[in-house]
Design an enzyme around this catalytic site. Structure first.
Site, PDB file in Angstrom:
ATOM      1  N   GLY A   7      21.456  -4.164  19.628  1.00 50.22           N
ATOM      2  CA  GLY A   7      21.992  -3.377  18.527  1.00 50.22           C
ATOM      3  C   GLY A   7      21.363  -1.999  18.544  1.00 50.22           C
ATOM      4  O   GLY A   7      20.378  -1.761  19.248  1.00 50.22           O
ATOM      5  N   GLY A   8      21.936  -1.114  17.777  1.00 53.74           N
ATOM      6  CA  GLY A   8      21.401   0.231  17.666  1.00 53.74           C
ATOM      7  C   GLY A   8      20.220   0.275  16.705  1.00 53.74           C
ATOM      8  O   GLY A   8      19.823  -0.735  16.120  1.00 53.74           O
ATOM      9  N   ALA A   9      19.673   1.459  16.531  1.00 52.24           N
ATOM     10  CA  ALA A   9      18.581   1.650  15.580  1.00 52.24           C
ATOM     11  C   ALA A   9      19.061   1.290  14.178  1.00 52.24           C
ATOM     12  O   ALA A   9      20.167   1.665  13.777  1.00 52.24           O
ATOM     13  CB  ALA A   9      18.099   3.098  15.625  1.00 52.24           C
ATOM     14  N   SER A  11      20.154  -1.437  13.000  1.00 50.58           N
ATOM     15  CA  SER A  11      21.382  -2.244  12.985  1.00 50.58           C
ATOM     16  C   SER A  11      21.187  -3.609  12.342  1.00 50.58           C
ATOM     17  O   SER A  11      22.158  -4.299  12.068  1.00 50.58           O
ATOM     18  CB  SER A  11      21.896  -2.432  14.411  1.00 50.58           C
ATOM     19  OG  SER A  11      20.955  -3.182  15.164  1.00 50.58           O
ATOM     20  N   GLY A  12      19.924  -4.013  12.162  1.00 49.32           N
ATOM     21  CA  GLY A  12      19.636  -5.332  11.616  1.00 49.32           C
ATOM     22  C   GLY A  12      19.231  -6.343  12.676  1.00 49.32           C
ATOM     23  O   GLY A  12      19.034  -7.518  12.382  1.00 49.32           O
ATOM     24  N   SER A  14      16.404  -6.756  14.409  1.00 46.13           N
ATOM     25  CA  SER A  14      15.077  -7.353  14.233  1.00 46.13           C
ATOM     26  C   SER A  14      15.084  -8.356  13.085  1.00 46.13           C
ATOM     27  O   SER A  14      14.504  -9.441  13.197  1.00 46.13           O
ATOM     28  CB  SER A  14      14.024  -6.274  13.983  1.00 46.13           C
ATOM     29  OG  SER A  14      13.835  -5.495  15.139  1.00 46.13           O
ATOM     30  N   THR A  33       5.891  -5.006  21.516  1.00 42.53           N
ATOM     31  CA  THR A  33       5.715  -4.148  22.690  1.00 42.53           C
ATOM     32  C   THR A  33       5.433  -2.703  22.324  1.00 42.53           C
ATOM     33  O   THR A  33       5.122  -1.894  23.191  1.00 42.53           O
ATOM     34  CB  THR A  33       6.968  -4.191  23.581  1.00 42.53           C
ATOM     35  OG1 THR A  33       8.072  -3.679  22.846  1.00 42.53           O
ATOM     36  CG2 THR A  33       7.258  -5.602  24.061  1.00 42.53           C
ATOM     37  N   HIS A  48       7.630  -3.707   9.987  1.00 45.87           N
ATOM     38  CA  HIS A  48       7.812  -4.987  10.678  1.00 45.87           C
ATOM     39  C   HIS A  48       6.720  -5.972  10.277  1.00 45.87           C
ATOM     40  O   HIS A  48       7.002  -7.152  10.050  1.00 45.87           O
ATOM     41  CB  HIS A  48       7.808  -4.784  12.196  1.00 45.87           C
ATOM     42  CG  HIS A  48       9.113  -4.308  12.747  1.00 45.87           C
ATOM     43  ND1 HIS A  48       9.965  -5.138  13.425  1.00 45.87           N
ATOM     44  CD2 HIS A  48       9.708  -3.096  12.722  1.00 45.87           C
ATOM     45  CE1 HIS A  48      11.043  -4.456  13.797  1.00 45.87           C
ATOM     46  NE2 HIS A  48      10.901  -3.209  13.381  1.00 45.87           N
ATOM     47  N   ASP A  82       9.936  -8.181  20.509  1.00 44.30           N
ATOM     48  CA  ASP A  82      10.561  -7.015  19.877  1.00 44.30           C
ATOM     49  C   ASP A  82       9.732  -5.787  20.236  1.00 44.30           C
ATOM     50  O   ASP A  82       8.596  -5.679  19.807  1.00 44.30           O
ATOM     51  CB  ASP A  82      10.610  -7.216  18.365  1.00 44.30           C
ATOM     52  CG  ASP A  82      11.608  -6.315  17.659  1.00 44.30           C
ATOM     53  OD1 ASP A  82      12.224  -5.461  18.327  1.00 44.30           O
ATOM     54  OD2 ASP A  82      11.764  -6.453  16.441  1.00 44.30           O
TER      55      ASP A  82
END
Length: 173
Positions: A7-9, A11-12, A14, A33, A48, A82
């Protein structure tokens, strides 16, 4: 089971990965990472961290992902990685230019033999214009090739947009 969530930045992707990990009912190890190299990334990391359950294990590994996956994967354990595009960025910026290919191949080679559940999160970067700079083009190419290779290996591939998952391979959870 290996799963890839693209998904993009924002986008949900995570949040979806985190929910799937929670729903597994297994102990979860979150493999981060990213590196807090600036204030904006530090804030993303903090967000996060706040969302993650306190009982999840955390491993921060910006480069040697295959080593961590081999060491931590176990029956009835969920590993959530992630994110792969941050991992690629870290490798692209290494002084040793051969490290990207070595680490990429090691990660792809180990996936099929890993026990438990592996959830991989990555940014889909190939939906926009082609970047002008050489490093940016290498990054987009490396991400695209990695995603194609992972999509072949993973049992389920999801694309997340506006917080909504779409199944590209396998069924929606």
């Amino acid at each position: 089971m290996q799963e890839l969530i693209l998904g993009g930045a924002r986008s949900g992707k995570s949040r979806l990965a985190e929910q799937l990990a929670k729903d597994s009912g297994w102990p979860v190890t979150y493999i981060a990472t990213s590196q807090a190299l600036d204030g904006e990334m530090s804030e993303r990391i903090r967000q996060h961290q706040q969302r993650r359950p306190a009982d999840w294990a955390l491993i921060e590994e910006p480069l040697a992902l295959a080593d961590v996956l081999r060491r931590e994967a176990a029956t009835e354990r969920c590993l959530l990685v992630d994110c792969l595009t941050l991992w690629l960025t870290n490798l692209l910026l290494c002084e040793d230019q051969s490290r990207l290919e070595t680490e990429r191949e090691a990660m792809l080679d180990c996936l099929d033999s890993l026990p438990g559940r592996i959830i991989l999160v990555s940014n889909e970067t190939g939906l926009g214009v082609v970047p002008m700079g050489e490093l940016s083009r290498r990054y987009v190419d490396a991400a695209g090739w990695l995603h194609q290779a992972l999509a072949q290996r993973c049992e389920r591939v999801l694309f997340c947009i506006a917080g909504l998952p779409m199944a590209l391979k396998g069924a929606l959870p």
